[in-house]
Design a protein around this motif. Structure first.
Motif, PDB file in Angstrom:
ATOM      1  N   THR A   1      -8.139  40.097  -9.263  1.00 23.13           N
ATOM      2  CA  THR A   1      -8.392  41.507  -8.933  1.00 23.13           C
ATOM      3  C   THR A   1      -7.097  42.316  -8.970  1.00 23.13           C
ATOM      4  O   THR A   1      -7.077  43.451  -9.458  1.00 23.13           O
ATOM      5  N   LEU A   2      -6.012  41.728  -8.466  1.00 20.26           N
ATOM      6  CA  LEU A   2      -4.713  42.395  -8.552  1.00 20.26           C
ATOM      7  C   LEU A   2      -4.323  42.643  -9.998  1.00 20.26           C
ATOM      8  O   LEU A   2      -3.817  43.725 -10.351  1.00 20.26           O
ATOM      9  N   CYS A   3      -4.557  41.658 -10.847  1.00 21.37           N
ATOM     10  CA  CYS A   3      -4.220  41.829 -12.267  1.00 21.37           C
ATOM     11  C   CYS A   3      -5.019  42.961 -12.896  1.00 21.37           C
ATOM     12  O   CYS A   3      -4.476  43.766 -13.668  1.00 21.37           O
ATOM     13  N   LYS A   4      -6.307  43.055 -12.563  1.00 22.27           N
ATOM     14  CA  LYS A   4      -7.137  44.128 -13.099  1.00 22.27           C
ATOM     15  C   LYS A   4      -6.649  45.500 -12.627  1.00 22.27           C
ATOM     16  O   LYS A   4      -6.623  46.471 -13.398  1.00 22.27           O
ATOM     17  N   LEU A   5      -6.251  45.590 -11.351  1.00 25.68           N
ATOM     18  CA  LEU A   5      -5.734  46.854 -10.831  1.00 25.68           C
ATOM     19  C   LEU A   5      -4.433  47.236 -11.525  1.00 25.68           C
ATOM     20  O   LEU A   5      -4.218  48.410 -11.870  1.00 25.68           O
ATOM     21  N   LEU A   6      -3.559  46.270 -11.748  1.00 27.06           N
ATOM     22  CA  LEU A   6      -2.310  46.559 -12.452  1.00 27.06           C
ATOM     23  C   LEU A   6      -2.577  46.926 -13.906  1.00 27.06           C
ATOM     24  O   LEU A   6      -1.904  47.810 -14.465  1.00 27.06           O
ATOM     25  N   ASP A   7      -3.545  46.266 -14.526  1.00 28.55           N
ATOM     26  CA  ASP A   7      -3.908  46.635 -15.898  1.00 28.55           C
ATOM     27  C   ASP A   7      -4.337  48.100 -15.973  1.00 28.55           C
ATOM     28  O   ASP A   7      -4.046  48.802 -16.953  1.00 28.55           O
ATOM     29  N   GLU A   8      -5.008  48.553 -14.933  1.00 31.33           N
ATOM     30  CA  GLU A   8      -5.463  49.947 -14.885  1.00 31.33           C
ATOM     31  C   GLU A   8      -4.347  50.918 -14.531  1.00 31.33           C
ATOM     32  O   GLU A   8      -4.187  51.966 -15.172  1.00 31.33           O
ATOM     33  N   LEU A   9      -3.565  50.576 -13.499  1.00 31.95           N
ATOM     34  CA  LEU A   9      -2.603  51.529 -12.937  1.00 31.95           C
ATOM     35  C   LEU A   9      -1.223  51.471 -13.593  1.00 31.95           C
ATOM     36  O   LEU A   9      -0.490  52.464 -13.571  1.00 31.95           O
ATOM     37  N   LYS A  10      -0.864  50.319 -14.153  1.00 33.82           N
ATOM     38  CA  LYS A  10       0.423  50.186 -14.843  1.00 33.82           C
ATOM     39  C   LYS A  10       0.270  49.204 -16.004  1.00 33.82           C
ATOM     40  O   LYS A  10       0.749  48.066 -15.954  1.00 33.82           O
ATOM     41  N   PRO A  11      -0.439  49.616 -17.037  1.00 31.43           N
ATOM     42  CA  PRO A  11      -0.743  48.697 -18.131  1.00 31.43           C
ATOM     43  C   PRO A  11       0.503  48.205 -18.853  1.00 31.43           C
ATOM     44  O   PRO A  11       1.485  48.930 -19.012  1.00 31.43           O
ATOM     45  N   ALA A  12       0.444  46.939 -19.254  1.00 26.70           N
ATOM     46  CA  ALA A  12       1.517  46.310 -20.015  1.00 26.70           C
ATOM     47  C   ALA A  12       0.985  45.965 -21.410  1.00 26.70           C
ATOM     48  O   ALA A  12      -0.155  46.293 -21.761  1.00 26.70           O
ATOM     49  N   ALA A  13       1.799  45.277 -22.190  1.00 29.11           N
ATOM     50  CA  ALA A  13       1.410  44.938 -23.556  1.00 29.11           C
ATOM     51  C   ALA A  13       0.189  44.029 -23.591  1.00 29.11           C
ATOM     52  O   ALA A  13      -0.618  44.092 -24.517  1.00 29.11           O
ATOM     53  N   GLN A  14       0.051  43.178 -22.589  1.00 28.44           N
ATOM     54  CA  GLN A  14      -1.124  42.329 -22.458  1.00 28.44           C
ATOM     55  C   GLN A  14      -1.526  42.275 -20.991  1.00 28.44           C
ATOM     56  O   GLN A  14      -0.768  42.690 -20.112  1.00 28.44           O
ATOM     57  N   SER A  15      -2.718  41.802 -20.715  1.00 29.24           N
ATOM     58  CA  SER A  15      -3.192  41.745 -19.345  1.00 29.24           C
ATOM     59  C   SER A  15      -2.272  40.884 -18.486  1.00 29.24           C
ATOM     60  O   SER A  15      -1.777  39.840 -18.924  1.00 29.24           O
ATOM     61  N   TYR A  16      -2.059  41.332 -17.266  1.00 26.05           N
ATOM     62  CA  TYR A  16      -1.225  40.561 -16.335  1.00 26.05           C
ATOM     63  C   TYR A  16      -1.838  39.202 -16.024  1.00 26.05           C
ATOM     64  O   TYR A  16      -1.133  38.278 -15.600  1.00 26.05           O
ATOM     65  N   SER A  17      -3.135  39.058 -16.250  1.00 22.19           N
ATOM     66  CA  SER A  17      -3.786  37.776 -15.973  1.00 22.19           C
ATOM     67  C   SER A  17      -3.248  36.662 -16.863  1.00 22.19           C
ATOM     68  O   SER A  17      -3.396  35.473 -16.530  1.00 22.19           O
ATOM     69  N   LYS A  18      -2.627  37.010 -17.986  1.00 22.52           N
ATOM     70  CA  LYS A  18      -2.033  36.008 -18.870  1.00 22.52           C
ATOM     71  C   LYS A  18      -0.869  35.282 -18.182  1.00 22.52           C
ATOM     72  O   LYS A  18      -0.446  34.219 -18.625  1.00 22.52           O
ATOM     73  N   GLN A  19      -0.337  35.866 -17.088  1.00 24.34           N
ATOM     74  CA  GLN A  19       0.794  35.260 -16.387  1.00 24.34           C
ATOM     75  C   GLN A  19       0.369  34.264 -15.305  1.00 24.34           C
ATOM     76  O   GLN A  19       1.209  33.616 -14.684  1.00 24.34           O
ATOM     77  N   ILE A  20      -0.950  34.145 -15.065  1.00 29.69           N
ATOM     78  CA  ILE A  20      -1.441  33.248 -14.015  1.00 29.69           C
ATOM     79  C   ILE A  20      -1.105  31.801 -14.365  1.00 29.69           C
ATOM     80  O   ILE A  20      -1.344  31.344 -15.483  1.00 29.69           O
ATOM     81  N   THR A  21      -0.539  31.092 -13.389  1.00 32.88           N
ATOM     82  CA  THR A  21      -0.152  29.692 -13.561  1.00 32.88           C
ATOM     83  C   THR A  21      -0.581  28.902 -12.327  1.00 32.88           C
ATOM     84  O   THR A  21      -0.261  29.299 -11.199  1.00 32.88           O
ATOM     85  N   HIS A  22      -1.298  27.824 -12.510  1.00 28.19           N
ATOM     86  CA  HIS A  22      -1.666  26.950 -11.395  1.00 28.19           C
ATOM     87  C   HIS A  22      -0.554  25.946 -11.161  1.00 28.19           C
ATOM     88  O   HIS A  22      -0.038  25.333 -12.104  1.00 28.19           O
ATOM     89  N   VAL A  23      -0.172  25.783  -9.894  1.00 28.79           N
ATOM     90  CA  VAL A  23       0.898  24.853  -9.535  1.00 28.79           C
ATOM     91  C   VAL A  23       0.391  23.879  -8.482  1.00 28.79           C
ATOM     92  O   VAL A  23      -0.668  24.092  -7.870  1.00 28.79           O
ATOM     93  N   THR A  24       1.149  22.824  -8.264  1.00 30.65           N
ATOM     94  CA  THR A  24       0.776  21.831  -7.259  1.00 30.65           C
ATOM     95  C   THR A  24       0.519  22.480  -5.904  1.00 30.65           C
ATOM     96  O   THR A  24       1.312  23.324  -5.456  1.00 30.65           O
ATOM     97  N   ASP A  25      -0.566  22.100  -5.264  1.00 28.16           N
ATOM     98  CA  ASP A  25      -0.923  22.676  -3.971  1.00 28.16           C
ATOM     99  C   ASP A  25       0.124  22.315  -2.923  1.00 28.16           C
ATOM    100  O   ASP A  25       0.829  21.307  -3.039  1.00 28.16           O
ATOM    101  N   ARG A  26       0.213  23.140  -1.883  1.00 33.36           N
ATOM    102  CA  ARG A  26       1.144  22.828  -0.808  1.00 33.36           C
ATOM    103  C   ARG A  26       0.539  21.777   0.121  1.00 33.36           C
ATOM    104  O   ARG A  26      -0.705  21.658   0.223  1.00 33.36           O
ATOM    105  N   PRO A  27       1.368  21.027   0.823  1.00 37.61           N
ATOM    106  CA  PRO A  27       0.855  19.976   1.716  1.00 37.61           C
ATOM    107  C   PRO A  27      -0.034  20.551   2.827  1.00 37.61           C
ATOM    108  O   PRO A  27       0.296  21.576   3.429  1.00 37.61           O
ATOM    109  N   GLY A  28      -1.169  19.899   3.068  1.00 35.58           N
ATOM    110  CA  GLY A  28      -2.027  20.276   4.187  1.00 35.58           C
ATOM    111  C   GLY A  28      -2.634  21.657   4.078  1.00 35.58           C
ATOM    112  O   GLY A  28      -2.945  22.284   5.099  1.00 35.58           O
ATOM    113  N   HIS A  29      -2.838  22.148   2.855  1.00 37.07           N
ATOM    114  CA  HIS A  29      -3.317  23.514   2.657  1.00 37.07           C
ATOM    115  C   HIS A  29      -4.747  23.654   3.172  1.00 37.07           C
ATOM    116  O   HIS A  29      -5.680  23.013   2.678  1.00 37.07           O
ATOM    117  N   ASP A  30      -4.956  24.504   4.179  1.00 34.66           N
ATOM    118  CA  ASP A  30      -6.295  24.744   4.717  1.00 34.66           C
ATOM    119  C   ASP A  30      -7.190  25.350   3.635  1.00 34.66           C
ATOM    120  O   ASP A  30      -6.771  26.235   2.887  1.00 34.66           O
TER     121      ASP A  30
END
Length: 365
Positions: free
Chosen positions: A273-302
């Motif tokens: 949702t943040l990426c969509k808002l930035l695409d609307e309010l401050k558009p870049a060359a490509q959607s900000y969603s292209k920058q999403i990266t999944h990383v190892t979860d933190r220990p004991g993450h609720d």
């Protein structure tokens, strides 16, 4: 007995240069008839005196650079300003930092709260019989003390047993227990609020929403822990501040009030949702969603938090005014309009912490 809104005496706010604390002070003093604020903050990395710039020249705001662990200073402030209430925000609050270095969390959140309670108890005992009914000690806490929920579990309510799963949550649960004990044993007129995830203006960019905004605009990866399906109840900070005012004014002594936004969202939905808002309010060359990266979860993450706020809604006539959509849009608009503030807080120390927290995490997708 409700606290008179027109009382001339001040309130003492701890941690009033931090995210929620500064929003509360600004919100409180936006009312021309509000009582003065004595604002005590030790100014750690997440506190920013610039948050309080709108109050320059306002005689109702007194800022004191000091530590809640300094009992002598606390007693001097209480004796000098004779506050009608203490609103206690001061805390180490970031789970990731508590995992990397828990000792600071125990020191501030447990020892600091104990120091403040003891000074408050001494002060309260010295008040006249006419003054005592109007004094309050309001302790601001978190829903993380309750632990984690399964997808089908009902939301946290005020009687949910504590089951903290991180050093941060354990330190806040400990401080909640101290506050309760000082009310039950010593008769100190305390109140506790347990809130869900706050977001909004002036939030230090280590937490999810400002971190994603900062990284997106800088062209950096947008790190999401694990599968991103962790659920949080998102509460716009101004709504939280109004809840605290309501509890301070008419909350029942010794009670706990859960404060939530009724906005349960997964981390993945928040980021997209943040990426969509930035695409609307401050558009870049490509959607900000292209920058999403999944990383190892933190220990004991609720996995999931959710707040049942029916008690504060029913007793104190408070309800969150911002939806997830309206609050998030206001937040993005504020960050885009205040990039100088962001640059001012993202110092070398901040960059070093981000590097230490995220560099060792494996990219998973």
């Amino acid at each position: 007995m409700p606290i008179p809104v027109s009382a001339a005496s001040a309130i003492l706010v701890t941690g009033g240069a931090g995210f929620i604390g500064s929003n509360f002070v600004l919100e409180h003093l936006s009312d021309a008839s509000a009582c003065p604020v004595v604002n005590l903050d030790v100014l750690t990395y997440a506190a920013n005196p610039a948050n309080l710039d709108p109050l320059k020249g306002d005689a109702r705001h007194t800022f004191v650079h000091g530590d809640i662990l300094d009992g002598k200073l606390i007693r001097e402030l209480l004796a000098t300003h004779k506050p009608r209430a203490i609103v206690h925000f001061a805390a180490e609050s970031h789970v990731d930092r508590s995992i990397l270095g828990p000792s600071a969390f125990l020191k501030t959140n447990i020892d600091g709260t104990f120091s403040l309670l003891e000074a408050a108890r001494e002060y309260y005992n010295g008040l006249s019989e006419d003054e005592k009914p109007h004094f309050r000690f309001l302790h601001v806490s978190t829903d993380e003390v309750y632990g984690t929920l399964k997808p089908e579990d009902p939301a946290f309510h005020e009687d949910t047993p504590f089951a903290p799963n991180s050093p941060y949550a354990a330190s806040k649960a400990s401080s909640d227990h101290l506050v309760r004990a000082w009310q039950h044993t010593y008769g100190l007129p305390t109140l506790i609020t347990n809130c869900s995830n706050n977001y909004g203006p002036l939030q230090f960019p280590e937490k999810l929403i400002p971190l994603i905004l900062h990284n997106a605009l800088a062209g950096k990866p947008l790190p999401i822990y694990g599968d991103g399906q962790q659920v949080r109840d998102w509460l716009y900070v101004a709504d939280h501040c109004r809840a605290i005012e309501a509890v301070l004014a008419t909350g029942r002594i010794g009670e706990t009030y859960n404060v939530g936004g009724s906005n349960q969202q997964t981390n993945m939905v928040v980021v997209t949702t943040l990426c969509k808002l930035l695409d609307e309010l401050k558009p870049a060359a490509q959607s900000y969603s292209k920058q999403i990266t999944h990383v190892t979860d933190r220990p004991g993450h609720d996995r999931r938090y959710a707040i049942d706020a029916r008690k504060i809604e029913g007793e104190l006539n408070w309800k969150a005014q911002e939806s997830f959509e309206t609050g998030l849009r206001k937040t993005v608009e504020w960050y885009l309009a205040n990039q100088a503030w962001v640059e001012g807080v993202t110092s070398g120390a901040y960059r070093n912490w981000v590097e230490s927290n995220y560099s060792a995490r494996e990219v998973t997708a």
